[in-house]
Design an enzyme around this catalytic site. Structure first.
Site, PDB file in Angstrom:
ATOM      1  CG  LEU A   1      -1.857   1.172   1.415  1.00  8.67           C
ATOM      2  CD1 LEU A   1      -3.238   0.699   1.887  1.00  8.67           C
ATOM      3  CD2 LEU A   1      -1.307   2.179   2.417  1.00  8.67           C
TER       4      LEU A   1
ATOM      5  CG  ASP B   1      -0.893  10.488   3.910  1.00  8.68           C
ATOM      6  OD1 ASP B   1      -1.806   9.778   3.486  1.00  8.68           O
ATOM      7  OD2 ASP B   1      -0.859  10.960   5.058  1.00  8.68           O
TER       8      ASP B   1
HETATM    9  C1  FRU Z   1      -3.509  10.342   6.299  1.00  5.45           C
HETATM   10  C2  FRU Z   1      -2.795   9.659   7.447  1.00  5.45           C
HETATM   11  C3  FRU Z   1      -1.956  10.647   8.219  1.00  5.45           C
HETATM   12  C4  FRU Z   1      -0.914   9.767   8.848  1.00  5.45           C
HETATM   13  C5  FRU Z   1      -0.672   8.756   7.746  1.00  5.45           C
HETATM   14  C6  FRU Z   1      -0.311   7.393   8.238  1.00  5.45           C
HETATM   15  O1  FRU Z   1      -3.866   9.471   5.283  1.00  5.45           O
HETATM   16  O2  FRU Z   1      -3.728   9.015   8.303  1.00  5.45           O
HETATM   17  O3  FRU Z   1      -2.694  11.418   9.142  1.00  5.45           O
HETATM   18  O4  FRU Z   1       0.232  10.468   9.167  1.00  5.45           O
HETATM   19  O5  FRU Z   1      -1.865   8.698   7.000  1.00  5.45           O
HETATM   20  O6  FRU Z   1       0.034   6.560   7.173  1.00  5.45           O
END
Ligand code: FRU
Length: 487
Positions: free
Chosen positions: A44, A47
């Site tokens: 996966l 961000d």
């Molecule tokens: C957003 C999030 C962020 C976090 C990250 C973890 O998609 O939930 O807030 O830092 O993904 O993968």
């Protein structure tokens, strides 16, 4: 696989090479793989992190869980580029290897300082009772990609009054001072953004909550970032649990923005902020990160995927991609997002199109750019990813008279999260021509309307051979390019 917590947080070393190489093969053979989007080789991607320009090239990281299509133990995967189009895959560069980030190196940002790149990120840790502890951490990366984490956290804990949902630091410079934005939740379970000021990159003081709306912002705000676009502050953020009376949205969580007249760091205020707007009108964009490139350009990239929902490629052990890089502008007070000009270097042949009505063309693959204009008084439907029999496809319905565009993936053979609605509608000026520019790649369509006045990204999951382009109605000025692969 049953994705228990134990499995999701298992050490990376405990996964066999064979397991990983099988995952790689599945991704490589997927009909939904991308030719020119950033995608995970396995597992996966979420961000975008640390988007920056440093040592003569662009750097971009993403949240990676390499062992399956689920949110497990996260790291930062690193890529570089000379042109914002061709990305060289490097490797995982920030790993969960300290007590602060034992359960994930979460999202953050980067800032070039002297001859190093400063990385700010969230350390996610769970204790014996599976209680979360969030610390904000720092690291330095050298030009040869050597990363060294700082031993001491930048911010050791959330301030009093806020929960451990405290993450996604954005470091930036404003009027020669360092600032840092945090996404968080207060003890009353309301989403908030906090502004810190840095006396140095390692010493941060809370200024205040960032004031940018009088509305209640759901229960959590993730990935806030403040970017200056043509001198106007634009706050991009992801509220979770936002009341639909406050802002009408359809995705599980929206990725929103406000434009303000000015930013006052002393009082942590965005002066006269606009209403909320969707950054992307489509089904799948979240956690967009924007930053100021050296020559003043404001660039952004988004995660094309959403938390807490599933996608068909999960069955193949991988999930999601990043959006194309977009350049942000403010024109007559409105935010415009255009694919960066560099993307024209993807263009190969101009493909012939039979006529402007009926069947447009059947490209060899779903890897093309298409531009066309719907005249001011017309109503036309463009269908992409259609089968040879035309019995299903992805419809883009343009009603230029009423200034309405609807994208509809409800007629695709495979449905994606239909509970959140199968179509999205966006408004543009009525009685005016509508210009469409589409980037189609495997299992994504990124639509830019009227030179970036609206952007609409959709994941779709066609069969590999479903490449037919149909037009029901009238369109002018159409051009179709085949695009090359970057992989
Ligand atoms: C957003 C999030 C962020 C976090 C990250 C973890 O998609 O939930 O807030 O830092 O993904 O993968």
């Amino acid at each position: 696989t049953e994705w228990t917590d134990a499995l999701r947080y298992q050490d990376y070393e405990d996964w066999s090479d064979e397991y990983l190489s099988n995952l790689k093969t599945q991704q490589r053979d997927s009909p939904w793989r991308f030719a020119y989007h950033i995608q995970p080789e396995t597992g996966l991607l979420n961000d975008p992190n640390g988007f920056s320009y440093f040592d003569g090239q662009w750097h971009l990281f993403y949240q990676a869980y390499p062992f399956g299509p689920v949110h497990g133990l996260k790291s930062w995967y690193h890529l570089t580029s000379k042109n914002l189009v061709d990305w060289q895959r490097d490797q995982l560069r920030l790993l969960p290897d300290t007590s602060f980030d034992s359960h994930g190196v979460y999202s953050g940002s980067a800032l070039p300082v002297d001859d190093k790149l400063f990385l700010a990120f969230t350390g996610n840790a769970r204790d014996k009772n599976w209680e979360r502890h969030a610390t904000q951490l720092g690291a330095w990366m050298t030009p040869d990609y050597h990363v060294e984490k700082l031993a001491t956290p930048l911010i050791p804990a959330p301030p009093t009054g806020y929960t451990q949902h405290f993450r996604d630091p954005q470091v930036f410079v404003y009027e020669e001072n360092y600032y840092l934005l945090m996404g968080t939740q207060n003890d009353a379970k309301e989403g908030k953004v906090l502004l810190y000021k840095g006396t140095s990159l390692t010493e941060w003081e809370l200024v205040n909550e960032l004031h940018f709306s009088s509305e209640q912002m759901g229960y959590m705000i993730e990935c806030p970032n403040l970017v200056f676009v043509d001198d106007k502050p634009v706050l991009i953020f992801c509220p979770q649990g936002l009341d639909k009376q406050t802002f009408d949205y359809q995705n599980i969580y929206p990725n929103l923005y406000v434009i303000a007249d000015d930013f006052d760091p002393e009082s942590a205020t965005l002066i006269t902020p606009s209403d909320f707007h969707n950054l992307d009108e489509g089904f799948d964009v979240y956690a967009t990160q924007a930053f100021q490139a050296p020559n003043g350009r404001a660039l952004s990239v988004g995660w094309v995927g959403l938390p807490d929902v599933t996608y068909p490629s999960d069955q193949e052990g991988w999930a999601h991609c990043l959006s194309l890089v977009r350049e942000l502008r403010i024109i007559k007070g409105q935010l415009y997002q255009q694919p960066v000009a560099e993307l024209e270097t993807l263009r190969q042949a101009v493909l012939p199109m039979s006529d402007l009505q009926g069947v447009f063309y059947q490209p060899e693959s779903n890897c093309y750019e298409l531009t066309l204009t719907i005249p001011a008084d017309e109503e036309s439907t463009l269908t992409l990813f259609a089968s040879a029999e035309h019995d299903y496809g992805f419809d883009i319905h343009c009603d230029a008279k009423n200034g309405m565009i609807t994208v509809d993936r409800g007629r695709m053979a495979l449905q994606v999260n239909p509970d959140f609605g199968t179509s999205r509608t966006m408004n543009v000026a009525p009685n005016a021509a509508i210009e469409l520019r589409l980037f189609v790649d495997g299992s994504i369509c990124e639509l830019f309307v009227n030179e970036g006045e609206r952007v609409c990204t959709s994941r779709v999951f066609p069969k590999k051979e479903d490449t037919t382009i149909l037009l029901d109605g009238v369109a002018d000025n159409s051009t179709l390019w085949s695009l090359r692969s970057i992989h």
